[in-house]
Each structure stands twice: as structure tokens, then as C-alpha cells.
Design a protein around this motif. Structure first.
Motif, mmCIF file in Angstrom:
data_model
loop_
_atom_site.group_PDB
_atom_site.id
_atom_site.type_symbol
_atom_site.label_atom_id
_atom_site.label_comp_id
_atom_site.label_asym_id
_atom_site.label_seq_id
_atom_site.Cartn_x
_atom_site.Cartn_y
_atom_site.Cartn_z
ATOM 1 N N LEU A 16 1.031 -1.179 -0.368
ATOM 2 C CA LEU A 16 -0.325 0.047 0.121
ATOM 3 C C LEU A 16 0.796 1.218 0.075
ATOM 4 N N THR A 17 2.031 1.021 0.830
ATOM 5 C CA THR A 17 2.437 2.318 1.082
ATOM 6 C C THR A 17 3.901 2.069 1.564
ATOM 7 N N SER A 18 4.521 2.890 2.159
ATOM 8 C CA SER A 18 6.137 2.880 3.912
ATOM 9 C C SER A 18 6.100 4.031 3.733
ATOM 10 N N MET A 19 6.364 3.627 5.417
ATOM 11 C CA MET A 19 6.466 4.260 6.169
ATOM 12 C C MET A 19 8.755 4.547 6.052
ATOM 13 N N VAL A 20 8.725 5.863 5.572
ATOM 14 C CA VAL A 20 10.681 5.561 5.255
ATOM 15 C C VAL A 20 10.545 6.392 6.785
ATOM 16 N N LYS A 21 11.864 5.792 6.497
ATOM 17 C CA LYS A 21 12.870 6.961 7.845
ATOM 18 C C LYS A 21 14.464 6.982 7.006
#
Lengths: 345, 354
Positions: A270-275
Motif C-alpha cells: 500500500l505504501t511504506s513508512m520511510v525513515k
């Protein structure tokens, strides 16, 4: 006896012959005058598709754009972390970076010993004194901290809005405070857009192995999907590979972490939580090069672009426009401080 | 030198020498495959370890933990038992040492606090070692299976405790102990500044001497070795085999647990998740290469510690993994060359003896 001696002598001769054969001798030509940067990676090392690789990517692009000399050290066991940092400090590097909260103590101590060297620590853990006040890091240490909960809040909202099943999932790696931050933000995001939704949160284990156990990840994800969950957010290192596999198998959705993980299961991410570990490392190198480096606490959140979520050509079709608009609006509200995202469960 | 002593000497010396040569040649080839000169890499490895005080201190520090775990494993093997649980015994020992150090008030003098913490460490490892002992004697459960499984159980329990209850926020370690710290070598010799080496080193040496005395000069040790060589014969000779097994596994665990003081009391002064870092497993290799003799274990521990620290030093030229591969080659070479060399030695002696 004689046979043995012959074997031993033969080995010795081969060794002596090879000893001085070939070889460049020294390291690749170090550019004189360039900034010297030393990076000690966490025990996980390269290939974790998480912050070690992020730090490496940041250093890599810095090499191409800024041209410093960079040396990496991958420590083995506990005392190697300090040994690696000392090795680099003793070589009078301009900047020494420790990748991982686990370096916090060692960097704090070493920075006092080498005041002329700049240090940076990814996920630096601030210590508190007896009265509960935060002890600031030494003046030559940049504590690079991330507000993972803010990015997790947004993907939580996204998961609840896209999932449509009143039930969303979370798979954590090791059951530790750092990962609880992801869970806390995610929960808050879900509840914010869907107060009667429930969050199923599970962890792969209580040892560092929990970050590299795809089998366990798949097992947890499959059971969550079967219980009616449509979207799972993982914060579990390579354990997440199993989550993506389960998403593919059940044709449901998963959310990646740390980096854009769209390619792990095309069509089901769905998406990615990027850091932005890469950006933070790049930034630190650039500051040292420009002589604008200053110690202190650097907190990277949505406002600074240190965390965020992916919305691009690859996943546009999974996110309806009104949902995207809603999440964008939430992002602005967090940046403006109107929404306070909790960082603990 | 009597011929018997000479034979013993040859048998002890040849296998490691041959193994080392095999490892060196393999190392040469590996280094050359990276386009580096073996001479340069080996020089760098030696300079970074025995060549300067800091590096040497790190070698001593690493060798201390490996001596404890190596002794632990070798005492098990002498009794015919394979203790694979040194890793969790080491962790449990370090954990209890830290708990004792936290429980004592800061005013307790070192002469009292340090022995108490050491006792706690040995007790922690000893309890973890006693469990497979009981299970083996009472139910015939194989100690290899039990110790492997206990590793998971104990490490998971400790990590759960440290991750949820006992940690300093944002970290995976406890607060610093109030009493029981063991001074570092740098307090006595300035050149060791910064290295983690500490007086646990002396404890390790004393433990090795005691282990030698126990194994080769005491009745209990004789019984232990007799059971290890031939349990049925020992039983026939009046030795309680079950009792020896239980004591051997408990003692083995206690020694591994005592190793926890090196990190907890000597280096960081707190218990940290994962501090054992594989020293327990490497202890098996140390025992193997050290031929299960306390002196051999100390030497093997120094050797593996050198490779480990050297791996960091040569990082600029070749990947650290090279030191790990070399480690594996040494283990394999020793495992293979011991029986081979022995056979060759026997063959060469036969005509003389006949």
C-alpha cells in the motif's frame, strides 16, 4: 614423523611463496585533503534493508556528490562497537558516525576524549539524570533522532481508510521501546480516522532474531489476514519479507518500513513508512565538510522530511484521491502541531 | 627428555602447527582473491592486536571471556558431555552479577561486593547448567538437545526482562551497578587506556589453574575423566556416573556464568541485551582447538581473540568476514589434523616400539 615434517615444510614453503605475491598493498587511493568519515554499522550490518543500508546509501551518495573518504566498520560482538569507534577516532577522522542507539554510551564517552572530532549517532538514546532531566549529548555529538511515530500515524490513518474492515494489523520485530514507537503512532493514526476500529498488534519475538525471521512474519500476517485484517504495517526488519509474502498469497495489502519496499511485493504494498537515515547521514557529512557542524539533538519528523510515507506511480492506484487528500491534511495538522502523536503505548 | 614425554609433546604440538599452516595458506589465497598482499594484511593484523597496547588489551579482554567458556565446554567434554549451552549460561551469569551489583548499596566495599557478584554470576550459570544435568540423570534426556533448547528459553527470558522492565528508557541495558565493579587494566598501566581489559583476566587465569588441578590432581576430577572415557567401566569401578554427570554440567555452567563478570563487572558495569555475543558458542571451538586442556584453552582463547580483534584491524584492506572464515578454517583444520597427525605419529613410531 618424516612424512609429517615434509607436509609441514611444504605448507610453509607455499605460504612463504604466497606471502609476498601480488596485491596493491594499501587501500584505494585516499584523496588527500578530503573530509575523512568513519562509519561503524550496527551488528546487523549491511543488507538489512533498514537503517544500516540507509546509512550506507547516505554515505554512498555523499561520496558521489561531496567526495569524502569514507571507511566502514562492521563490528562483531559488544566490545567491538567501542573498538571500532576508537579505531576511527585514533585515525583522526573528521567525522565518526555510529549507526544505532546501541552506540549512544560509547559515543558519549569517546566524544569527551576526542573533543576535536565530530561524532554523530543515529537513533541516539538520551540519558536522564536522577531528577529526570535529559542530559544533553556532548557539544561535538550530533544526536540524530527520528519521530517514527509521526510517519506511522499517517500510514495508520491510510491503513484504516483503505482497509475498510474495522480491523487493521501491525507486525513488530523485537518487542522493544523503539518498535513500540511505531506501534503507538500507528494506533493513534488508526483511531484518529476510525475510532471504532481495532488494531491487532503482534511481535515476532523478544530477541534480536525477531528482526530476521520471515517464517514467523508470514505466520503472524496470515493469521491476521484470516481474522479479517486487510492491511498490515510491519516494523520488523527482514521478518517483513514474510509479511509481504503473506500479502501476496492472500492478495491483501502490506505497508513497508524504513525504505520504499514497493518492490518486495509489487501491487500489494500500500505504501511504506520511510525513515530518512540516508538523508540524516548525508546531512551530517555535508555539515562537517562545510564546517557548519554543531552538536546537539537533531530530531527528524514530518516537518523536517525525516519521516514520511510513499505516494508515487507504483501505489497511486491503491490509494483513492479522497483518502490521499485526507492523509495530506493530517500531515499538515501534525506539522502545524494541532495533532500530537504519542510515542509510547 | 624421556621418549614418553617427547611423544606427548609431539602429539600436543604438531596438530595445531599443521592446522595453523593450513589456515595460513587458505588465508593467503583468500587475501589474494581480494587483490591484496598477504604479507601486508598479516602485518596489519599483528600490528592491530599484539603490536600496540590498546589492541593487545582488546585481545586480553576477548580472551578472558573465551577462556571461561572454553574451560566450561572442555570440562563437559572431559566428562563425555557436550555442553552447547555456554552462551545462555554466560548471559545468565552476567545478568545475576548485575542484579547483585544493583542490589548491593554503593557503600559495600569492593572486597565484599566483588566476590558476592562473582558468586551470583557462577550461581546463575550453574543453575542453567544444572537443569540439563538433572534432566539427563533423572530422565535420560540428551544434554545436547536440552542445552540448545535452554539457550533459547534463557536468552528469551532475559531479553524479555531487559526489554520490558529493567532497562534504561530507549536502551537495552540496566542502570550501572552500585557496587562490585572490577577495575580495568588501564587503572594500573596507562598504556592500556581505553581498552576493555580488566582484572577479570586474573580470575580467568586462576579458574584455569583450578580447573587443571581439579581435572588432573583431584579424586573428583579423576572420576570425571573416567566417566568421560568409559562410563560403564567407571560405574563398575564404583563411581556414581549420574552424580558425575550432574556435577560436571553444573560446574561447566558455573564457569561459563562466571565469564559474565568480564563484561558486566569489568567493562560496562551493566547487563546489556546480547552482551555474550557468541562467546559461548566460540567456547566450543576454543575447547576443541585447546584439546580440552586448561593450558590449551588459554592459548586457544588468545588465538581466537587475536583473530577477532584482528578482523577489525584489517578492515581497511579486506572485509571483516575474512577473519571469520579463517576462524572456521582453523577449526576444521584442527578437527581434521588431530586424528591424522596422531595416526602419522603412531605409524612412524611403530618400528621403534616393536
Amino acid at each position: 614423523m618424516r612424512k609429517l615434517l615434509i607436509v609441514a615444510v611444504a605448507l610453509l614453503v607455499v605460504h612463504a611463496a604466497l606471502l609476498f605475491a601480488g596485491g596493491r598493498g594499501v587501500t584505494e587511493s585516499a584523496r588527500p585533503g578530503a573530509t575523512d568519515v568513519g562509519i561503524v554499522l550496527d551488528v546487523g550490518g549491511r543488507g538489512d534493508k533498514s537503517f544500516n543500508d540507509g546509512a550506507y546509501a547516505g554515505a554512498d551518495s555523499a561520496t558521489r556528490i561531496l567526495g569524502p573518504n569514507i571507511r566502514f566498520i562492521e563490528p562483531g560482538e559488544g566490545s567491538d562497537r567501542e573498538a571500532g569507534l576508537r579505531l576511527l577516532a585514533a585515525e583522526e577522522m573528521d567525522l565518526v558516525i555510529g549507526v544505532g542507539f546501541i552506540f549512544s554510551d560509547d559515543i558519549t564517552n569517546l566524544a569527551k576524549e576526542y573533543p576535536a572530532i565530530s561524532f554523530a549517532c543515529v537513533d541516539y538514546a538520551l540519558s536522564v539524570d536522577d531528577k529526570g532531566n535529559v542530559i544533553p549529548p556532548p557539544p561535538n555529538v550530533a544526536a540524530l533522532k527520528f519521530r517514527e511515530e509521526e510517519g506511522s500515524f499517517l500510514v495508520g490513518a491510510l491503513a484504516a481508510l483503505v482497509g475498510k474492515s474495522k480491523k487493521v494489523g501491525f507486525v513488530g520485530g523485537m518487542d522493544i521501546p523503539l518498535i513500540h514507537k511505531f506501534e503507538a503512532g500507528y494506533r493513534a493514526g488508526v483511531k484518529h480516522v476510525c475510532p471504532d476500529c481495532t488494531v491487532v498488534a503482534q511481535y515476532a519475538g523478544v530477541t534480536p532474531e525477531a528482526f530476521k525471521n520471515p517464517g514467523k512474519g508470514k505466520e503472524l500476517a496470515l493469521s491476521q489476514y484470516q481474522s479479517g485484517v486487510n492491511v498490515i504495517f510491519h516494523a520488523s526488519g527482514s521478518t517483513g519479507q514474510g509479511v509481504f509474502e503473506a500479502a501476496r498469497a492472500t492478495r491483501k495489502l502490506a505497508i513497508g518500513v524504513d525504505a520504499d519496499q514497493a518492490d518486495e511485493a509489487p501491487g500489494f504494498v500500500l505504501t511504506s513508512m520511510v525513515k530518512g537515515v540516508d538523508a540524516a547521514v548525508f546531512d551530517a557529512i555535508q555539515r562537517v565538510q562545510n564546517k557548519t557542524f554543531a552538536g546537539g539533538i537533531y530530531s527528524f519528523g514530518l516537518k523536517e522530511g525525516g519521516v514520511g510515507y510513499i505516494y508515487d506511480e507504483k501505489n497511486k492506484h491503491l490509494i483513492p484521491d479522497d483518502v490521499h487528500a485526507r492523509v495530506e491534511q493530517l500531515e499538515q495538522e501534525i506539522i502545524a502541531g494541532r495533532i500530537k502523536v504519542p510515542s509510547t503505548r | 627428555m624421556t621418549s614418553q614425554l617427547r611423544e606427548k609433546f609431539e602429539e600436543a604440538l604438531f596438530p595445531p602447527v599443521v592446522a595453523l599452516l593450513i589456515a595460513l595458506v587458505c588465508g593467503d589465497l583468500l587475501i589474494m582473491s581480494y587483490g591484496q598482499s598477504p604479507a601486508a594484511v598479516y602485518r596489519m593484523l599483528l600490528e592491530g592486536t599484539w603490536g600496540n597496547a590498546y589492541g593487545f588489551g582488546q585481545v586480553l579482554y576477548k580472551a578472558t571471556a573465551l577462556t571461561f567458556t572454553g574451560l566450561a565446554v572442555s570440562i563437559g567434554i572431559r566428562a563425555g558431555l557436550f555442553n552447547v549451552g555456554a552462551e545462555s549460561q554466560l548471559a545468565a551469569g552476567g545478568f545475576l552479577a548485575a542484579m547483585m551489583g544493583l542490589a548491593l548499596s554503593p557503600g559495600v566495599p569492593g572486597v565484599l561486593a566483588v566476590p558476592l557478584c562473582m558468586l551470583a554470576a557462577a550461581a546463575g550459570g550453574g543453575v542453567v547448567g544444572a537443569i540439563p544435568g538433572v534432566l539427563k540423570v533423572k530422565f535420560g534426556a540428551h544434554e545436547v538437545i536440552v542445552t540448545i533448547m535452554l539457550n533459547f528459553v534463557v536468552l528469551a527470558l532475559l531479553n524479555w526482562g531487559i526489554a520490558n522492565h529493567l532497562n534504561v528508557p530507549e536502551t537495552l541495558h540496566t542502570t550501572e551497578i552500585d557496587a562490585g565493579a572490577i577495575p580495568r587494566l588501564e587503572a594500573f598501566i596507562g598504556a592500556f587506556h581505553g581498552s576493555a581489559a580488566n582484572l577479570s583476566l586474573l580470575v580467568a587465569i586462576v579458574t584455569a589453574i583450578l580447573a587443571w588441578f581439579f581435572l588432573f590432581r583431584s579424586r573428583r576430577g579423576f572420576e570425571l575423566r573416567a566417566v568421560g572415557l568409559q562410563p560403564d567401566a567407571a560405574e563398575y569401578g564404583g563411581v556414581s556416573v549420574g552424580g558425575v554427570w550432574f556435577r560436571a554440567l553444573t560446574l561447566s555452567g558455573a564457569i561459563a556464568g562466571l565469564g559474565g563478570i568480564n563484561y558486566v563487572l569489568g567493562y560496562k558495569h551493566y547487563y546489556e541485551e546480547g552482551f555474550a555475543g557468541g562467546a559461548g558458542y566460540l567456547g566450543i571451538a576454543v575447547a576443541l582447538v585447546g584439546r580440552n586442556h586448561p593450558l590449551g584453552v588459554v592459548l586457544a582463547a588468545l588465538f581466537f581473540a587475536t583473530l577477532s580483534q584482528g578482523g577489525l584491524a584489517i578492515h581497511a584492506l579486506v572485509p571483516k568476514q575474512m577473519a571469520e572464515v579463517l576462524q572456521g578454517v582453523v577449526i576444521l583444520a584442527v578437527a581434521m589434523s588431530v586424528p591424522e597427525v596422531r595416526r602419522a605419529l603412531r605409524q612412524s613410531r611403530r618400528p621403534v616400539a616393536a
